[in-house]
Scaffold this motif. Sequence first.
Motif, mmCIF file in Angstrom:
data_model
loop_
_atom_site.group_PDB
_atom_site.id
_atom_site.type_symbol
_atom_site.label_atom_id
_atom_site.label_comp_id
_atom_site.label_asym_id
_atom_site.label_seq_id
_atom_site.Cartn_x
_atom_site.Cartn_y
_atom_site.Cartn_z
ATOM 1 N N ARG A 128 0.829 -1.214 0.000
ATOM 2 C CA ARG A 128 0.000 0.000 0.000
ATOM 3 C C ARG A 128 0.861 1.262 0.000
ATOM 4 O O ARG A 128 0.606 2.211 -0.735
ATOM 5 C CB ARG A 128 -0.923 -0.007 1.225
ATOM 6 N N VAL A 129 1.937 1.252 0.828
ATOM 7 C CA VAL A 129 2.828 2.420 0.923
ATOM 8 C C VAL A 129 3.470 2.681 -0.439
ATOM 9 O O VAL A 129 3.465 3.811 -0.950
ATOM 10 C CB VAL A 129 3.914 2.184 2.008
ATOM 11 N N VAL A 130 4.007 1.587 -1.035
ATOM 12 C CA VAL A 130 4.692 1.739 -2.322
ATOM 13 C C VAL A 130 3.712 2.245 -3.386
ATOM 14 O O VAL A 130 4.013 3.165 -4.151
ATOM 15 C CB VAL A 130 5.318 0.379 -2.742
ATOM 16 N N GLN A 131 2.531 1.663 -3.371
ATOM 17 C CA GLN A 131 1.518 2.010 -4.365
ATOM 18 C C GLN A 131 1.091 3.482 -4.244
ATOM 19 O O GLN A 131 0.983 4.195 -5.244
ATOM 20 C CB GLN A 131 0.300 1.075 -4.159
ATOM 21 N N LEU A 179 12.541 10.173 0.240
ATOM 22 C CA LEU A 179 11.246 10.449 0.872
ATOM 23 C C LEU A 179 10.543 9.136 1.258
ATOM 24 O O LEU A 179 9.990 9.001 2.360
ATOM 25 C CB LEU A 179 10.362 11.256 -0.093
ATOM 26 N N ALA A 180 10.598 8.139 0.303
ATOM 27 C CA ALA A 180 9.944 6.843 0.566
ATOM 28 C C ALA A 180 10.577 6.174 1.787
ATOM 29 O O ALA A 180 9.873 5.597 2.635
ATOM 30 C CB ALA A 180 10.073 5.939 -0.647
ATOM 31 N N GLU A 181 11.912 6.253 1.854
ATOM 32 C CA GLU A 181 12.605 5.646 2.994
ATOM 33 C C GLU A 181 12.168 6.311 4.293
ATOM 34 O O GLU A 181 11.968 5.650 5.312
ATOM 35 C CB GLU A 181 14.110 5.730 2.802
ATOM 36 N N ALA A 182 12.032 7.646 4.214
ATOM 37 C CA ALA A 182 11.600 8.383 5.407
ATOM 38 C C ALA A 182 10.186 7.961 5.810
ATOM 39 O O ALA A 182 9.880 7.773 6.993
ATOM 40 C CB ALA A 182 11.649 9.875 5.133
ATOM 41 N N ARG A 183 9.340 7.779 4.794
ATOM 42 C CA ARG A 183 7.949 7.371 5.088
ATOM 43 C C ARG A 183 7.904 5.948 5.661
ATOM 44 O O ARG A 183 7.126 5.666 6.563
ATOM 45 C CB ARG A 183 7.099 7.456 3.829
ATOM 46 N N MET A 184 8.781 5.077 5.060
ATOM 47 C CA MET A 184 8.830 3.696 5.569
ATOM 48 C C MET A 184 9.291 3.681 7.018
ATOM 49 O O MET A 184 8.833 2.876 7.821
ATOM 50 C CB MET A 184 9.772 2.829 4.727
ATOM 51 N N GLU A 190 5.586 0.025 13.427
ATOM 52 C CA GLU A 190 4.471 -0.891 13.202
ATOM 53 C C GLU A 190 4.973 -2.197 12.556
ATOM 54 O O GLU A 190 4.597 -3.293 12.972
ATOM 55 C CB GLU A 190 3.470 -0.211 12.272
ATOM 56 N N VAL A 191 5.853 -2.037 11.545
ATOM 57 C CA VAL A 191 6.392 -3.213 10.846
ATOM 58 C C VAL A 191 7.194 -4.086 11.799
ATOM 59 O O VAL A 191 7.063 -5.314 11.802
ATOM 60 C CB VAL A 191 7.270 -2.761 9.644
#
Lengths: 268, 358
Positions: A128-131, A179-184, A190-191
């Motif tokens: 979902r995050v990637v999408q 940015l994606a890494e920061a969001r992950m 949670e992960v």
Amino acid sequence: MAGGLQKKLQDAVRKLSYKTSVDQLKQRGIHKVNVVGLDRIVALVEAAVHRTLKARLHGYGADLGPASTGSLAEATREEFLRLLRSNAELEKVHEETKREKAELEGHVDRLRLELLQLQQELEAKHHRVVQRERIRAAATDVELFGELERLFEQAGRPEVYEEVRELLASSLDRERQLLAEARMAEHRVEVETLERRILKLNETLRRTEDRLREAESLQELDPGISSIYREVQGLSHADLQYEKKRGLMLSIFEANVALQQVNQEGAR
Amino acid sequence: MSEDPKAPKGGDDADKDHGVLYIGVDLGTSRTAISASNGVRCSMASVVGYPKDVVSQKLLKRDVLVGEEAQEKRMSLRFYRPLQHGVLKTSENGVEDAEGNRKAAFDLLQHAITSAKPRSDELVYAVIGAPAQASIHNKKAIIEAARQCVDSVMLCSEPFAVAYGLDWLEDVLVIDIGAGTTDLCRMHGTMPEDSDQVTLKYAGDFIDQALFDAIKEKHPQAQFTINMIKEMKEKHSFVHGRYDPVLVQFPVDGKPIEFDVTDIMVESCRRIIPPIVEGLHKLIASFDPEFQHKLRNRVLLAGGGSQIRGLDRAIEEEMKERLGGGRILRIEEPIYGGANGALKIAHDMPADFWEKLK
């Protein structure tokens, strides 16, 4: 005397038994029960008497005085109760092992299902995050590059547009990766929680499977139920039809010997 | 009082390192019953199934299913009834998949014997009741199957086992009605010979087929299988006396409809009586005339098929008409009569006989 013994035996059987109804059995998932008939109980008593007599008469000659009758009856009762209890205990252990095995199997199934659901949840979250990022980026790209192309056309330098576009796209990709890494990282807590739960579930699953294997091996080692006989019996000389039965046993034996010979010849 | 060290120990089972378990087996076309000297008694449908494919194997979690469990899940199984007309289905009686049936018979017998829960530290001696006129080939197959799970095994005639179990060894006629065959056996104190035995195919399966055909003819719209007919027969069959009407439900175009099959039931069940009485006649007429009267009045009715209500009275009436009279006695436990008798034979067999057959 005999009546007293019978009464004690009946009391003992009653004490060892418990009352239940057909509905209660059905609720427990039991649709069939083993029933011990009176003839089986009589056979158990007979065997107990036989054993006790053998033990008592060994080395004493065949006569049993009236004085010994009381102790003989007592010993018989004890032997009978012992046989009854040993069979009942073995059955109980066997049933408990079977129940534990069934419970463990159910537990393993539940754990596997939970594990699968968690893994799917984790994958879905990641997906979902990637999408979401991809969709957001695609929308921005369309808008940005459209505006850029329009500006280059207005400036009369459309040939430079492709060069600038590539440069900008690679720069944007790098920034987006960061940015994606920061969001992950935001989701990491949670992960990590989910991953820890998966690890824990895996460990529980492994332990439960070990216990299940143990239960299965115990079941395979089911000791069975003891026969009431310790030795080969044979016809009793006291049997009223001893001679006749002896002849019949011989006939059956001879017919089986002949059958075995046919078998052996066939094998040759 | 001191304990004789040489005396047999009455210790705990855990200490036990020997013992003898006797098992009596009645291997029947429809049901197999066992009776053992550890008190275990059970009976099971003589059917065996193997998962059809990997999917059903995973679902059933087993390679072989026997008895009622196999019957219940037969749609997912390669399903076998390894006995027919009282004997194993083998290549000699021209059945299809003889090898599959042979394996099924092995698995059925082994399941029956392990159902007795024998202990590994005990000798297991079994007597198996085989049909009175089973062929050598058939008997060999039974022995081969049993030898894999017992220490020593013997076969004996089924009706003989029934009589022996009740200590009726002289001047007795046994009628053993099974699913595949009805065996008649004359007992006269010695081992019955071929001339003392009559095997008829007028038995449970014959009645099922007769019922099936008759209901099909009278109610062609009703939908049913031979298994449904068998269940109905086991529940409602009677041939004599007054009983409630036999009302059964069969689907018609998917809707359950009630049918009255009372007359069909009585007529179909009665069809086995004339051949049985004919067989009795043959055995009585060829017996010593001095003892014929005794034989006629000591006819023992046994086997699962003997549970038809009023059968004893109906046979007596037929005997009165054709043989001038006779008396039928029902055994108390029709299902276990053969197995109990086989168990008693096993018990009475001398030790050296068992040893020699190992």
